[in-house]
Design a protein around this motif. Structure first.
Motif: not given
Length: 205
Positions: A78-94
């Protein structure tokens, strides 16, 4: 960057400190006796990095919950997905459906979080806005990177007693730091992250 919401939107139940997060999770109605991860996300807020990180940290920190086989790895993913998406600049988390639909016993969750109330009140009184550059854009990126690495190390942590709980401390510090804009907590989070990674690699190598 800390508040990943569309303009004009706000989730009214989004917690802003440890006690609010505990109260929010414990208030979720579970007629079946099972607590779905998706229900927790719905209650705590899906688009803000801080509460999501704090949630992962507190679940991983609680011995009763983190002792359930597979839970540390689940929180790591879960942390991996959230942090990865934050690093690539997503505004919402999938998040994948299988993760959102994962269930835990509500009794174990309440028992695991119940012991945290007293220390949480003490911690909340000490938290304040300071060293703001640590929770700014660059600080958030560094935090996400540190948590990304920590998440990858969490599955093997299940093999070494207590290391996953140390990782939970780091995630909790980072999540609370972002929510409260407390850079000192962020610095402590980096120190605990380093300690956690050193401990796991020292024991496995």
């Amino acid at each position: 960057m800390g508040e990943l919401k569309e303009e004009g939107e706000r989730e009214p139940t989004e917690p802003h400190n440890l006690i609010e997060l505990l109260d929010t999770v414990e208030a979720i109605e579970t007629p079946s006796g099972k607590l779905r991860f998706d229900d927790v996300l719905e209650a705590t807020g899906r688009r803000s990095f801080g509460p999501l990180l704090l949630l992962a940290g507190m679940v991983t920190l609680a011995p009763v919950i983190s002792g359930i086989p597979g839970v540390p790895s689940l929180m790591g993913f879960f942390t991996f997905l959230v942090c990865g998406q934050l690093l690539i600049g997503r505004r919402t988390f999938w998040l994948p459906a299988w993760l959102r639909n994962r269930e835990l016993s509500s009794d174990k969750v309440h028992k695991g979080l119940g012991w945290m109330h007293k220390p949480s009140r003490m911690i909340d009184r000490l938290v304040r806005h300071r060293i703001s550059f640590m929770t700014g854009t660059r600080g958030m990126q560094l935090t996400a990177l540190a948590c990304f690495v920590l998440a990858m190390a969490m599955p093997p942590m299940e093999l070494v007693p207590l290391t996953v709980n140390i990782a939970g401390v780091a995630l909790t510090l980072f999540g609370l730091a972002i929510m409260a804009r407390d850079g000192l907590l962020s610095i402590l989070g980096f120190i605990v992250t380093g300690t956690s990674l050193f401990t796991i690699f020292y024991n496995l190598l």
